[in-house]
Design a protein around this motif. Structure first.
Motif, PDB file in Angstrom:
ATOM      1  N   TRP A  92      46.677 -73.320 -12.609  1.00  0.00           N
ATOM      2  CA  TRP A  92      45.886 -73.718 -13.765  1.00  0.00           C
ATOM      3  C   TRP A  92      44.454 -74.087 -13.392  1.00  0.00           C
ATOM      4  N   SER A  93      44.207 -74.391 -12.119  1.00  0.00           N
ATOM      5  CA  SER A  93      42.839 -74.714 -11.706  1.00  0.00           C
ATOM      6  C   SER A  93      42.284 -73.691 -10.718  1.00  0.00           C
ATOM      7  N   ALA A  94      42.991 -72.590 -10.511  1.00  0.00           N
ATOM      8  CA  ALA A  94      42.544 -71.559  -9.574  1.00  0.00           C
ATOM      9  C   ALA A  94      41.448 -70.709 -10.208  1.00  0.00           C
ATOM     10  N   ASP A  95      40.563 -70.205  -9.357  1.00  0.00           N
ATOM     11  CA  ASP A  95      39.550 -69.287  -9.865  1.00  0.00           C
ATOM     12  C   ASP A  95      40.208 -67.937 -10.172  1.00  0.00           C
ATOM     13  N   ALA A  96      39.463 -67.081 -10.833  1.00  0.00           N
ATOM     14  CA  ALA A  96      40.019 -65.807 -11.295  1.00  0.00           C
ATOM     15  C   ALA A  96      40.563 -64.964 -10.140  1.00  0.00           C
ATOM     16  N   ALA A  97      39.915 -65.031  -8.986  1.00  0.00           N
ATOM     17  CA  ALA A  97      40.341 -64.228  -7.837  1.00  0.00           C
ATOM     18  C   ALA A  97      41.687 -64.686  -7.268  1.00  0.00           C
ATOM     19  N   HIS A  98      42.041 -65.949  -7.461  1.00  0.00           N
ATOM     20  CA  HIS A  98      43.275 -66.501  -6.881  1.00  0.00           C
ATOM     21  C   HIS A  98      44.338 -66.863  -7.913  1.00  0.00           C
ATOM     22  N   PHE A  99      44.010 -66.703  -9.186  1.00  0.00           N
ATOM     23  CA  PHE A  99      44.933 -67.113 -10.240  1.00  0.00           C
ATOM     24  C   PHE A  99      46.299 -66.449 -10.108  1.00  0.00           C
ATOM     25  N   GLN A 102      48.343 -67.628  -7.065  1.00  0.00           N
ATOM     26  CA  GLN A 102      48.843 -68.997  -7.226  1.00  0.00           C
ATOM     27  C   GLN A 102      49.946 -69.064  -8.276  1.00  0.00           C
TER      28      GLN A 102
END
Length: 138
Positions: A92-99, A102
Motif C-alpha cells: 500500500w505504500s510501495a512505489d509503482a515500480a515495486h507495487f 510487494q
C-alpha cells in the motif's frame, strides 16, 4: 480419502518447514546484508533481532519438518509472519515500480500464514495419533 490425509498432512507440514529452514540458513550466510536491510526498514537492534529470526526460522522449520511440537512451531511462525509481512511487504505504500512485487509477497505470506493456522488446528498427523494412542492432536 483418509489415507491421503495421513500422507498429505505430514508432506505439507514438511514442505512448509523447509521454506522457513532454508530461509533461516540463507540469512546466516547473508547476515550483514539482511541486518542492513532490516535496519533500513527502521527496525532497532537489527543484528540482535536477526539472530532471533534465524533461530525461529531454522528451529521452527526443523520442528515442522520433523513434526515434533508442530503446533507450537506453526503458531510461533504464524505470529512472526504478521509483523514481517506488514513491515517488509507494505504494498500500500510501495512505489509503482515495486507495487506488484510487494503485493505478490504480501499475498504469499498471507497464504503461508493460512498454512500455519491449518497446522495449529491439525497438528502432527497420523504418526502423532499412533504415538499417543489418540486423536493426533498435539
Amino acid at each position: 480419502m483418509k489415507n491421503n490425509t495421513d500422507i498429505l498432512l505430514p508432506l505439507g507440514r514438511a514442505a512448509l518447514g523447509v521454506l522457513f529452514f532454508v530461509s533461516g540458513l540463507l540469512k546466516i550466510g547473508g547476515f550483514a546484508g539482511v541486518a542492513g536491510y532490516m535496519a533500513s526498514q527502521g527496525l532497532p537492534l537489527a543484528n540482535i533481532l536477526l539472530v532471533g529470526v534465524i533461530a525461529l526460522e531454522v528451529g521452527g522449520g526443523l520442528l515442522l519438518i520433523t513434526g515434533w511440537q508442530a503446533r507450537w512451531a506453526a503458531l510461533a511462525l504464524a505470529l512472526f509472519l504478521i509483523p514481517t509481512t506488514v513491515i517488509f511487504h507494505a504494498f500500500w505504500s510501495a512505489d509503482a515500480a515495486h507495487f506488484q512485487d510487494q503485493l505478490t509477497n504480501f499475498l504469499k505470506n498471507l497464504s503461508i500464514f493460512g498454512g500455519m493456522l491449518l497446522l495449529v488446528e491439525r497438528g502432527f498427523g497420523k504418526a502423532s495419533r499412533l504415538a499417543k494412542g489418540g486423536s493426533g492432536r498435539n
